[in-house]
Design a protein around this motif. Structure first.
Motif, PDB file in Angstrom:
ATOM      1  N   LEU A 193      41.807  45.961  38.309  1.00  0.00           N
ATOM      2  CA  LEU A 193      42.969  45.466  37.565  1.00  0.00           C
ATOM      3  C   LEU A 193      42.609  44.302  36.650  1.00  0.00           C
ATOM      4  N   SER A 194      41.744  43.422  37.128  1.00  0.00           N
ATOM      5  CA  SER A 194      41.336  42.274  36.318  1.00  0.00           C
ATOM      6  C   SER A 194      40.714  42.725  35.007  1.00  0.00           C
ATOM      7  N   LYS A 195      39.873  43.754  35.081  1.00  0.00           N
ATOM      8  CA  LYS A 195      39.228  44.286  33.884  1.00  0.00           C
ATOM      9  C   LYS A 195      40.261  44.846  32.906  1.00  0.00           C
ATOM     10  N   LYS A 196      41.217  45.613  33.436  1.00  0.00           N
ATOM     11  CA  LYS A 196      42.237  46.220  32.574  1.00  0.00           C
ATOM     12  C   LYS A 196      43.159  45.166  31.956  1.00  0.00           C
ATOM     13  N   MET A 247      42.091  36.331  30.780  1.00  0.00           N
ATOM     14  CA  MET A 247      41.098  36.980  29.938  1.00  0.00           C
ATOM     15  C   MET A 247      39.759  37.094  30.657  1.00  0.00           C
ATOM     16  N   SER A 248      39.692  36.536  31.850  1.00  0.00           N
ATOM     17  CA  SER A 248      38.500  36.680  32.675  1.00  0.00           C
ATOM     18  C   SER A 248      38.516  38.058  33.348  1.00  0.00           C
ATOM     19  N   THR A 249      37.353  38.623  33.544  1.00  0.00           N
ATOM     20  CA  THR A 249      37.276  39.928  34.220  1.00  0.00           C
ATOM     21  C   THR A 249      37.144  39.781  35.734  1.00  0.00           C
ATOM     22  N   LEU A 250      37.098  38.549  36.198  1.00  0.00           N
ATOM     23  CA  LEU A 250      36.981  38.305  37.634  1.00  0.00           C
ATOM     24  C   LEU A 250      38.306  37.811  38.192  1.00  0.00           C
ATOM     25  N   PRO A 251      38.784  38.410  39.292  1.00  0.00           N
ATOM     26  CA  PRO A 251      40.047  37.958  39.881  1.00  0.00           C
ATOM     27  C   PRO A 251      39.871  36.634  40.607  1.00  0.00           C
ATOM     28  N   SER A 252      40.981  35.951  40.791  1.00  0.00           N
ATOM     29  CA  SER A 252      40.989  34.726  41.574  1.00  0.00           C
ATOM     30  C   SER A 252      41.715  35.007  42.888  1.00  0.00           C
ATOM     31  N   GLN A 253      41.757  34.019  43.751  1.00  0.00           N
ATOM     32  CA  GLN A 253      42.472  34.150  45.016  1.00  0.00           C
ATOM     33  C   GLN A 253      43.408  32.960  45.189  1.00  0.00           C
ATOM     34  N   ILE A 254      44.498  33.209  45.910  1.00  0.00           N
ATOM     35  CA  ILE A 254      45.385  32.119  46.309  1.00  0.00           C
ATOM     36  C   ILE A 254      44.805  31.503  47.579  1.00  0.00           C
ATOM     37  N   VAL A 255      44.663  30.194  47.604  1.00  0.00           N
ATOM     38  CA  VAL A 255      44.109  29.529  48.789  1.00  0.00           C
ATOM     39  C   VAL A 255      45.091  28.464  49.290  1.00  0.00           C
ATOM     40  N   THR A 256      44.947  28.159  50.564  1.00  0.00           N
ATOM     41  CA  THR A 256      45.792  27.116  51.154  1.00  0.00           C
ATOM     42  C   THR A 256      45.100  25.766  51.044  1.00  0.00           C
ATOM     43  N   GLU A 257      45.874  24.752  50.692  1.00  0.00           N
ATOM     44  CA  GLU A 257      45.356  23.382  50.672  1.00  0.00           C
ATOM     45  C   GLU A 257      45.822  22.613  51.914  1.00  0.00           C
ATOM     46  N   ARG A 258      46.594  23.298  52.749  1.00  0.00           N
ATOM     47  CA  ARG A 258      47.065  22.708  53.999  1.00  0.00           C
ATOM     48  C   ARG A 258      46.151  23.160  55.149  1.00  0.00           C
ATOM     49  N   LYS A 259      46.260  22.561  56.294  1.00  0.00           N
ATOM     50  CA  LYS A 259      45.500  22.989  57.466  1.00  0.00           C
ATOM     51  C   LYS A 259      46.305  24.053  58.191  1.00  0.00           C
ATOM     52  N   ALA A 260      45.988  25.315  57.867  1.00  0.00           N
ATOM     53  CA  ALA A 260      46.783  26.428  58.375  1.00  0.00           C
ATOM     54  C   ALA A 260      46.551  26.646  59.866  1.00  0.00           C
ATOM     55  N   LYS A 261      47.618  26.984  60.574  1.00  0.00           N
ATOM     56  CA  LYS A 261      47.542  27.260  62.011  1.00  0.00           C
ATOM     57  C   LYS A 261      47.800  28.728  62.327  1.00  0.00           C
ATOM     58  N   VAL A 262      48.564  29.389  61.454  1.00  0.00           N
ATOM     59  CA  VAL A 262      48.857  30.809  61.658  1.00  0.00           C
ATOM     60  C   VAL A 262      47.792  31.609  60.932  1.00  0.00           C
ATOM     61  N   LEU A 292      49.741  33.371  53.967  1.00  0.00           N
ATOM     62  CA  LEU A 292      50.275  32.540  52.883  1.00  0.00           C
ATOM     63  C   LEU A 292      51.768  32.317  53.034  1.00  0.00           C
ATOM     64  N   ASN A 293      52.188  31.111  52.640  1.00  0.00           N
ATOM     65  CA  ASN A 293      53.609  30.844  52.489  1.00  0.00           C
ATOM     66  C   ASN A 293      53.857  30.300  51.076  1.00  0.00           C
ATOM     67  N   THR A 294      55.096  30.004  50.779  1.00  0.00           N
ATOM     68  CA  THR A 294      55.461  29.623  49.408  1.00  0.00           C
ATOM     69  C   THR A 294      54.918  28.258  48.981  1.00  0.00           C
ATOM     70  N   CYS A 295      54.276  27.549  49.892  1.00  0.00           N
ATOM     71  CA  CYS A 295      53.626  26.289  49.516  1.00  0.00           C
ATOM     72  C   CYS A 295      52.231  26.532  48.934  1.00  0.00           C
ATOM     73  N   ASP A 296      51.691  27.726  49.119  1.00  0.00           N
ATOM     74  CA  ASP A 296      50.329  28.048  48.687  1.00  0.00           C
ATOM     75  C   ASP A 296      50.345  28.580  47.255  1.00  0.00           C
ATOM     76  N   LYS A 297      49.762  27.804  46.337  1.00  0.00           N
ATOM     77  CA  LYS A 297      49.798  28.176  44.920  1.00  0.00           C
ATOM     78  C   LYS A 297      48.475  27.919  44.208  1.00  0.00           C
ATOM     79  N   LYS A 298      47.529  27.361  44.917  1.00  0.00           N
ATOM     80  CA  LYS A 298      46.253  26.984  44.304  1.00  0.00           C
ATOM     81  C   LYS A 298      45.380  28.219  44.084  1.00  0.00           C
ATOM     82  N   LEU A 299      44.758  28.318  42.878  1.00  0.00           N
ATOM     83  CA  LEU A 299      43.828  29.409  42.577  1.00  0.00           C
ATOM     84  C   LEU A 299      42.392  28.943  42.772  1.00  0.00           C
ATOM     85  N   THR A 300      41.540  29.876  43.174  1.00  0.00           N
ATOM     86  CA  THR A 300      40.146  29.508  43.448  1.00  0.00           C
ATOM     87  C   THR A 300      39.315  29.362  42.179  1.00  0.00           C
TER      88      THR A 300
END
Length: 381
Positions: A158-161, A2-17, A27-35
């Protein structure tokens, strides 16, 4: 959301790629955290609908209380109606506060960390886990779905819609439950004559709240919302799907409410007859006890005959009280109220689903038009 602002998926691991000038992680399938918090509709919808139902029941109960008061009902009956109205009103306020609390919950979307990615790359791995693609989506453990948009500008649009659609769905859900609560409770005010109508109000209100609460799963989703989420999963996976509105004009609860109404009407007809025959029934009880202890065949026969005649006479009197024009009208109003309430819920669910399908169509169209994805080929990683 219901927020008009989008979030992002972020990594909680120390990414090397990493990729790009900004050295962002792939991103890989371990990344699920929203900002940030998206103000999830699921729990808000549950408590908002419950507060609406309770407010409707409160308004209906107030009509019943006013009716029995003007009809000259006894003090106890009027007091019971007033207390019921107050209790329902207090519960409505409490759950309205719960709705506000859920709207402001800061960590509701942390539930995505227990979700599951779908449509990820089956062959390409990034740091030991399957690569996430732009077509991938994350199914939250509470039932919602997180889809990806590579363009920030498109994500804002899209977030607004999506937010607008979800807010409209929320409003429909609220007013649907408000209307159903009022109609169900106020039906008891039709030619209200006393205690039976207040008892009907109390039982009916309790059953309405029970149906609402028991109709949701552990994640606060009712059946219609569960249908929506399953529809979204299939559509985003490219499968054919139909979104059916939960409910109907005649439901299992309709038959139950009819049985409860009939039982209350029968009880209301029988109580005065039982009261007027109290002494006779007391005598039969004492006489019957004596016959069990020290009676004989002849005296037991006389007792049985007298008991049958008494029961027959009382049955006739109860029938005269039961099958009256007033009771038929009350019963008919109760059935009509149940059917109208079912129709409102069913119709509102259809409108909610139409909004939901339109929202999914917008998301699908956006995914088709996007050209910002990153191509991944298994033989290059």
């Amino acid at each position: 959301m219901m927020s008009t602002l989008p979030s992002q998926i972020v990594t909680e691991r120390k990414a090397k790629v990493l990729y790009g000038k900004e050295k962002k992680a792939l991103l890989n399938t371990c990344d699920k955290k929203l900002t940030c918090q998206l103000q999830c509709r699921i729990k808000v919808s549950y408590y908002d609908g419950l507060s609406g139902l309770l407010l409707g029941l409160t308004l209906g109960a107030a009509v019943v209380a006013l009716t029995v008061l003007t009809c000259g009902a006894g003090t106890a009956v009027v007091a019971a109606a007033v207390i019921t109205t107050g209790a329902l009103g207090g519960a409505a306020v409490y759950y309205a506060d719960k709705t506000t609390e859920c709207r402001l919950a800061k960590h509701e979307c942390d539930s995505t960390t227990g979700g599951i990615w779908e449509l990820f790359h089956r062959k390409a791995y990034i740091e030991g886990a399957n690569a996430v693609l732009e077509r991938s989506f994350l199914t939250c453990q509470k039932g919602g779905i997180v889809s990806l948009v590579m363009s920030h500008e498109k994500a804002l649009e899209l977030s607004k819609k999506i937010s607008d659609s979800n807010k409209k769905i929320l409003e429909l859900n609220y007013y649907s439950n408000l209307s159903q609560g009022f109609i169900g409770a106020a039906a008891n005010a039709f030619k209200a004559s006393g205690a039976g109508d207040v008892v009907g109000l109390i039982i009916g209100s309790g059953l309405a709240v029970y149906d609402y609460v028991s109709g949701a799963d552990d994640n606060y989703r009712n059946q219609n919302m569960q249908n929506q989420h399953e529809y979204a999963r299939k559509i985003l996976k490219g499968e054919k799907a139909e979104l059916e509105a939960d409910g109907g004009i005649v439901t299992r609860e309709t038959w139950r409410d009819m049985a409860v109404g009939g039982g209350l009407t029968a009880g209301e007809a029988a109580i005065p007859v039982i009261g007027s025959n109290r002494q006779t029934l007391g005598t039969l009880s004492r006489w019957g006890l004596e016959e069990v202890v020290s009676g004989n065949v002849m005296t037991r026969g006389i007792w049985s005959c007298f008991t049958r005649n008494t029961a027959k006479n009382m049955g006739k009197e109860i029938s005269r009280n039961l099958f009256t024009k007033l009771n038929a009208q009350k019963f008919g109003v109760g059935v009509a109220a149940s059917l109208i309430s079912n129709g409102i819920e069913w119709g509102m669910n259809k409108k909610e689903n139409n909004l939901y399908k339109e929202m999914l169509q917008i998301i699908k169209q956006s995914r088709k038009q996007s050209g910002h994805g990153i191509d991944i080929q298994a033989d290059q990683l």
